[in-house]
Design a protein around this motif. Structure first.
Motif, short mmCIF file in Angstrom:
data_model
loop_
_atom_site.label_atom_id
_atom_site.label_comp_id
_atom_site.label_asym_id
_atom_site.label_seq_id
_atom_site.Cartn_x
_atom_site.Cartn_y
_atom_site.Cartn_z
N TYR A 107 0.86 -1.18 0.00
CA TYR A 107 0.00 0.00 0.00
C TYR A 107 0.89 1.21 0.00
N SER A 108 0.44 2.23 -0.71
CA SER A 108 1.18 3.49 -0.61
C SER A 108 0.39 4.42 0.29
N SER A 109 1.01 4.75 1.42
CA SER A 109 0.34 5.73 2.27
C SER A 109 1.17 7.00 2.18
N GLY A 110 0.60 7.98 1.53
CA GLY A 110 1.34 9.21 1.26
C GLY A 110 2.42 8.91 0.23
N SER A 111 3.65 9.27 0.55
CA SER A 111 4.73 9.04 -0.41
C SER A 111 5.40 7.69 -0.14
N LYS A 112 5.13 7.15 1.08
CA LYS A 112 5.84 5.91 1.44
C LYS A 112 5.15 4.68 0.87
N GLN A 113 5.96 3.74 0.42
CA GLN A 113 5.45 2.48 -0.08
C GLN A 113 5.58 1.46 1.06
N LEU A 114 4.43 0.86 1.45
CA LEU A 114 4.46 -0.07 2.58
C LEU A 114 4.15 -1.47 2.06
N THR A 115 5.16 -2.37 2.13
CA THR A 115 4.91 -3.73 1.67
C THR A 115 4.22 -4.51 2.79
N VAL A 116 3.00 -4.97 2.51
CA VAL A 116 2.19 -5.62 3.54
C VAL A 116 2.35 -7.14 3.46
N LEU A 117 2.43 -7.64 2.22
CA LEU A 117 2.63 -9.07 2.04
C LEU A 117 3.79 -9.27 1.07
N HIS A 118 4.67 -10.20 1.42
CA HIS A 118 5.87 -10.38 0.61
C HIS A 118 6.10 -11.87 0.33
N ASP A 119 6.12 -12.23 -0.93
CA ASP A 119 6.49 -13.58 -1.36
C ASP A 119 5.71 -14.65 -0.59
N ILE A 120 4.40 -14.59 -0.70
CA ILE A 120 3.55 -15.55 0.01
C ILE A 120 3.19 -16.70 -0.93
N THR A 121 3.53 -17.90 -0.55
CA THR A 121 3.16 -19.07 -1.33
C THR A 121 2.64 -20.15 -0.37
N PHE A 122 1.43 -20.60 -0.60
CA PHE A 122 0.92 -21.75 0.18
C PHE A 122 -0.31 -22.29 -0.53
N ASP A 123 -0.80 -23.46 -0.07
CA ASP A 123 -2.05 -23.95 -0.63
C ASP A 123 -2.90 -24.60 0.44
N VAL A 124 -4.18 -24.70 0.15
CA VAL A 124 -5.11 -25.31 1.10
C VAL A 124 -5.86 -26.40 0.35
N GLU A 125 -5.97 -27.55 1.02
CA GLU A 125 -6.64 -28.65 0.34
C GLU A 125 -8.13 -28.67 0.66
N GLU A 126 -8.86 -29.34 -0.19
CA GLU A 126 -10.30 -29.45 0.01
C GLU A 126 -10.60 -30.10 1.36
N LYS A 127 -11.63 -29.61 2.02
CA LYS A 127 -12.13 -30.15 3.29
C LYS A 127 -11.16 -29.98 4.44
N GLU A 128 -10.06 -29.27 4.19
CA GLU A 128 -9.06 -29.07 5.22
C GLU A 128 -9.51 -27.97 6.17
N THR A 129 -8.98 -27.97 7.41
CA THR A 129 -9.14 -26.81 8.28
C THR A 129 -7.77 -26.19 8.42
N PHE A 130 -7.73 -24.83 8.27
CA PHE A 130 -6.46 -24.14 8.08
C PHE A 130 -6.49 -22.85 8.89
N ALA A 131 -5.43 -22.57 9.61
CA ALA A 131 -5.41 -21.34 10.42
C ALA A 131 -4.29 -20.42 9.96
N ILE A 132 -4.56 -19.10 9.98
CA ILE A 132 -3.52 -18.12 9.73
C ILE A 132 -3.35 -17.35 11.02
N VAL A 133 -2.16 -17.37 11.60
CA VAL A 133 -1.92 -16.63 12.83
C VAL A 133 -0.78 -15.66 12.64
#
Ligand SMILES: Nc1ncnc2c1ncn2[C@@H]1O[C@H](COP(=O)(O)OP(=O)(O)OP(=O)(O)O)[C@@H](O)[C@H]1O
Ligand SMILES: [Mg+2]
Lengths: 848, 227
Positions: free
Chosen positions: B14-40
């Protein structure tokens, strides 16, 4: 991927709109109310106008009393008589002129319109008299019918008699109405009907009197009157006569009322626009409150179009309801108009409901509501579903463009609608420009005020004063809307007030110290010495003794009047060609004249070309300039003249003014009559002098300006009443907008007050904060409105009335406190629940 | 096993004002069907942003997201809305019920958007299942927080989603009520086979899922396979 567009039916959108609308019901009803009055105003005026036009059309025969007539203002020539004969002869004829009437044995004289009638006139419509049979009997009896108001004013009965000129006739009855008597003119010179055969005897058909000769015809049904008009009118034109059919006359009349109607329509339209501003601002806040829900719906899989449609339908439905209610109110209201306008209208009006007007009202409701709600509605298209997860700032270029397009659409619509009302691009553009300027000035004032107070915030003030000021520029404040609503309402009322002032000041004699207030017309040559003596003997001054010679234009720059008439490309105004000019001669300019170009020639001796002076309006209408030659026919003698000077004339000065002035030394021996003016100190002196003059000189007509001004004032008051009535719509609309604004921001206020109370503020402190806030708003709006109206009235005074504008103190003294107090009152009464509501409820209702 | 969610090389700033703020960087993952998955992860680590991207509520700067076999970047905003309506359910931290609709109407909305005829009946069944059989006609402002969240859960399941995203579903609730909501979610997962993706601070809750993804400063710290 299959689209669910097809699966989600339109009816679901309706269902959502309905469910959501139901829960937001009260807010929506208030938005709706903002346009109801505007629509009611437009519908009532529009419907009344249509009805008036219809009624004039339907009653056109009754108004003329015949199918068509030929009229002229001099005795008909052989040629005219032969045309009349070719039409099978006139069924009735009339000679009319104004004259003084006296009533032997009674005090009091009266300027009347004498109508000498022969034949079965009127053939349509009614000669209404008291007693009824007088309408039939007066002809054989040789009696007169005298206007009923004159009868009551002077205490006359059918035992009295009337003296016009040299004849004395018994009064057969009181005249209540007669076809062909214009109601406004009747109040200056009421009609007195006598049998035609006595006209000669009266001795009043004399030099200088304006005498009209009318020949009335009935036509067998199926006669093509339009065609008759087309064929005969040009022939009659050349003979200085005129043919009028009942339809052409009523159309002309209709057009005259049209202009007035257009003006009222504009006032109504302003009320509607004001309501729309209210809608726009209320919807703006309403939709802002809905954006979260829109984001959630988008999360659940609703498309942009669907979420947009839900709210669009809601607003359209509200507009529809507003349109219906407004239309019904308008149709009820229009029944009042004939009562309000009674004396101003030419016909009795039967009100009918017009389907096209009803459609107009309903469509206008839907259209205006949607149009003005579009800007906030566009917000729903561009809201990101992410908003449901957290507050997101939305800066979208596309949104900006769409909003701009909508604003363009709004202006286009206002322009087109005002064009439809006015039928003139120049005026509609000026109107839209005026609206934009007024609204932007008010908005500018509101913005400036907010900025100035924010930049110079009075930190030293007490808590309530500071807090209330702070409220004016908190988020979602309604300062702009409220200043607009209050400002426009005040602006309209005070402008109307000032304009009435201007009109009255112009008509009034006060301050014009040395101007005459009694004008004696038709004084015959040779009579003037005795008349002047009579005036002086009564202790009054003779102010002017002006000689008058009547003449007609024979040719302009070598082209005869008939040649000009046949030249369809000629821009010369018709009246110049047909008018019988009353011309004077003198060696100096009068007080009301200013020479603008050329050279003033005081006196000449037998010149070939007579140097004359003409007024600037004549220059415009006759398309002449300095050095142009005009020939006049002065009762059979042709006089060649040259335009040597041009004057501007202040026609509003109550004294005899002239379009054309000859130098001394030419017209002295022409057949002429004189106009003598005097100034009498009071009504009794005026009555006594009139009585004396009428006794000694029965041929003289006397215009009592005092009396005419009373009539004009009465008329203006009536019109002003009507205009105030319309402005009233704007004020009420303003109040509703105010109510809407107060209600929409209510929840926020409740939250604030709960917070303040939790922090230990007492109820009356909160009340004080609210009262002060509404005081700022009311005072700012009212003051800006009055200021704007001062500017616009000053402009009107310069551009239109050409007089000095001295603003009266009334708006400041009465309007300012009255409207401000009203604003505070409405604001407070609607905020009582804010103070009373228990905090728990507030915390529960969460943003709703 | 088929993957229902496939996230690859995701970047978001996100760019807030003049600064560029990287919120997510190089995210790779997958979720399988019927799985339960948590993000903490700690506050501000990008959890909500990630969830929003996965559900197609926003567009990533780079990288790809495949949801239910469809590459999200190939869809228009409205097409993504339709996909959400058919395959995705949502539970928000602050409930986000539509305030002008009754409990029943709230639950019925996703079904109605699908054009279902018996939306109202199905919604009643769901509300009864979450224990709100008697509260059909109540407006959100007339319900307690826990009740509102139960309505939200019923709504999230009403369109029988293949995958359900929940952003801190218990964040605003007391422990006991929170547990009941979690129970509801896991029951529905077991009965209908719905994939659960839950964002949470609550490590106890996270431990109940089959896998945990740990975020910090917009980067993946680790992905735990449990039991
Ligand atoms: N529209 C935006 N503009 C600028 N910065 C943003 C925007 N949206 C999110 N951020 C920033 O991105 C970062 C991640 O935000 P996010 O909401 O994903 O965090 P989170 O992990 O959900 O935190 P929490 O646990 O507190 O909910 C934060 O630092 C936040 O300030
Ligand atoms: Mg978060």
């Amino acid at each position: 991927m299959s689209s669910n567009k097809s699966r989600v039916s339109f009816s679901w959108l309706f269902k959502m709109a309905w469910r959501d609308g139901k829960a937001s019901g009260r807010k929506l009803i208030l938005f709706m109310a903002s346009i109801v009055l505007g629509i009611a105003a437009v519908v009532s005026i529009q419907s009344f106008g249509e009805n008036l036009k219809d009624n004039i059309g339907l009653q056109s025969k009754a108004m003329m009393g015949a199918d068509f007539k030929i009229d002229l203002d001099q005795e008909p020539t052989e040629d005219v008589l032969s045309i009349i004969d070719s039409l099978g002869g006139a069924q009735a004829r009339e000679i009319g002129f104004t004259s003084m009437a006296a009533f032997p044995g009674k005090d009091g004289t009266k300027l009347v319109q004498v109508r000498g009638i022969e034949g079965g006139f009127p053939f349509y419509g009614e000669l209404e008299t008291i007693p009824e049979e007088a309408a039939q009997t007066y002809q054989q009896e040789g009696g007169a019918l005298v206007d009923v108001t004159v009868m009551t004013q002077l205490g006359l009965t059918t035992d009295d008699s009337i003296k016009v000129g040299e004849v004395i006739l018994p009064i057969s009855g009181a005249l209540r109405s007669i076809p062909g008597s214009n109601s406004f003119f009747s109040s200056v010179a009421p009609p007195a009907v006598i049998p035609y055969r006595f006209i000669e005897e009266s001795g009043l058909v004399q030099t200088g009197s304006r005498i009209s000769y009318d020949y009335y015809f009935t036509a067998p049904s199926g006669t093509d009157l339009e065609r008759l008009d087309e064929v005969l009118d040009p022939q009659l034109d050349r003979l200085e006569a005129d043919l009028d059919t009942h339809t052409s006359t009523s159309e002309r009349l209709g057009r005259r009322y049209d202009n007035f109607g257009k003006f009222l329509n504009l006032v109504a339209f302003v009320a509607l626009l004001l309501g729309c501003v209210g809608i726009a601002s209320a919807i703006n806040i309403y939709i802002k409150g809905k954006l979260r829900a829109v984001a959630v719906l988008k999360c659940l899989g609703a498309t942009k179009r669907q979420t947009f449609m839900i709210y669009l339908l809601q607003i359209a439905g509200m507009g529809f309801l507003g349109g219906i209610i407004g239309t019904i109110a308008g149709l009820i209201l229009q029944q009042l108009f004939p009562l309000l306008l009674e004396d101003l209208l030419p016909v009795d009006i039967q009100m009918a409901f017009k389907p096209q007007i009803i459609l107009l009202g309903v469509l206008l409701g839907i259209f205006m509501a949607v149009l003005f709600a579009l800007v906030p509605l566009i917000g729903t298209l561009y809201i990101s579903p992410l908003q449901a997860l957290r507050v997101q700032t939305n800066g979208n270029k596309k949104k900006g463009k769409a909003e701009l397009a909508v604003l363009g659409g709004i202006f286009l619509f206002i322009l087109l609608f005002s064009y439809w009302l006015l039928q003139d691009w120049k005026y509609s553009l000026a109107f839209v420009f005026g609206i934009v300027v007024t609204f932007s000035i008010l908005a500018g004032i509101a913005r400036l005020f907010m900025k100035v107070t924010r930049d110079n915030f009075p930190t030293g003030w007490g808590f309530p004063a500071r807090q209330s000021l702070q409220n004016l520029f908190r988020p979602q404040n309604q300062t702009l809307t409220l200043v607009l609503a209050i400002g426009v309402g005040t602006f309209l009322i005070s402008t109307l007030y000032f304009t009435k002032d201007l009109l009255l000041a112009q008509a009034s004699l006060e301050g014009q110290n040395n101007s005459p207030n009694m004008i004696l017309l038709d004084v015959q040559a040779g009579q003037e010495k005795e008349v002047e003596q009579t005036i002086r003997d009564s202790g009054n001054p003779v102010l002017d003794d002006i000689p008058i010679v009547t003449m007609r234009v024979q040719s302009i720059d070598g082209r005869t009047v008939n040649q000009i008439r046949e030249d369809s490309t000629s821009g010369i105004n018709r009246w110049v060609l047909n008018h019988e000019f009353r011309v004077t001669y003198r060696d100096a300019l009068s007080d009301s004249e200013v020479l603008t170009s050329g050279e003033w020639v005081p006196e000449v001796e037998e010149p070939d070309l007579i140097p004359i002076s003409v007024s600037d309006n004549f220059v415009e209408d006759a398309l002449v300039s300095l050095g142009d030659r005009i020939s006049f026919n002065v009762q059979g003698v042709v006089m060649n003249t040259e335009v040597r000077s041009i004057r501007t004339v202040d026609w509003s000065q109550m004294q005899p003014n002239f379009t054309i002035v000859f130098p001394k030394g030419v017209l002295e021996s022409a057949p002429q009559f004189r106009v003598i003016t005097t100034k009498v100190p009071n009504e009794d002196a005026s009555a006594a002098l009139q009585q004396e003059l009428v006794r000694l000189f029965p041929n003289i007509s006397i215009l009592d300006l005092r009396q005419i001004i009373t009539v004009v004032e009465g008329l203006l008051n009536k019109i002003a009443w009507l205009i105030n009535f319309m402005a009233f719509f704007s004020i009420i609309t303003g109040i509703i907008v105010l109510l809407g604004a107060v209600r929409t921001s209510k929840f926020q206020r409740i939250k604030e007050s709960v917070l303040l109370r939790t922090l230990g503020a007492r109820s009356n402190q909160i009340l004080k904060i609210l009262a002060l806030e509404y005081f700022y708003l009311g005072a700012l709006g009212t003051l800006s409105g009055i200021l704007l109206s001062l500017i616009s009235s000053q402009l009107l005074a310069w551009l239109l009335f050409d007089t000095a504008f001295v603003p009266s103190i009334f708006p400041l003294l009465v309007l300012f406190p009255a409207i401000t107090i009203l604003v505070i009152f409405i604001g407070l009464t609607n905020s009582i629940s804010v103070i009373k509501s228990p905090p728990l409820e507030v915390l529960r209702k969460e943003s709703y | 096993m088929t993957k229902i969610l496939n996230v690859h090389n995701l970047e978001k700033s996100y760019s807030s004002g003049s600064k560029q703020l990287t919120v997510l960087h190089d995210i790779t993952f997958d979720v399988e069907e019927k799985e339960t998955f948590a993000i903490v992860g700690p506050s501000g680590s990008g959890k909500t942003t990630l969830l929003g991207l996965c559900a197609g509520l926003d567009r990533p700067d780079t990288g790809s997201i495949e949801l239910c076999g469809t590459e999200l970047s190939s869809l228009s905003e409205d097409e993504r809305a339709v996909l959400r309506n058919q395959k995705v359910g949502f539970v928000f931290q602050d409930f986000q019920l539509l305030p002008t609709l009754t409990a029943l109407e709230n639950v019925a909305v996703p079904l109605e958007l699908q054009g279902a005829k018996d939306a109202s009946e199905a919604a009643k069944v769901l509300l009864e299942k979450v224990g709100l059989g008697g509260r059909f006609d109540h407006y959100p402002s007339q319900l307690s927080g826990g009740e509102q969240q139960r309505v939200a859960v019923a709504r999230a399941f009403s369109n029988r989603p293949s995958i359900l995203f929940a952003d801190e579903p218990t964040g605003n609730l007391d422990a006991e009520t929170g547990e009941r909501i979690i129970e509801l979610l896991f029951n529905l997962n077991r009965e209908a086979g719905t994939t659960l993706v839950i964002v949470t601070h609550d490590l106890d809750l996270a431990k109940m899922t089959q896998r945990i993804l740990r975020l910090k400063g917009g980067k993946i710290m680790e992905t735990n396979e449990q039991q």
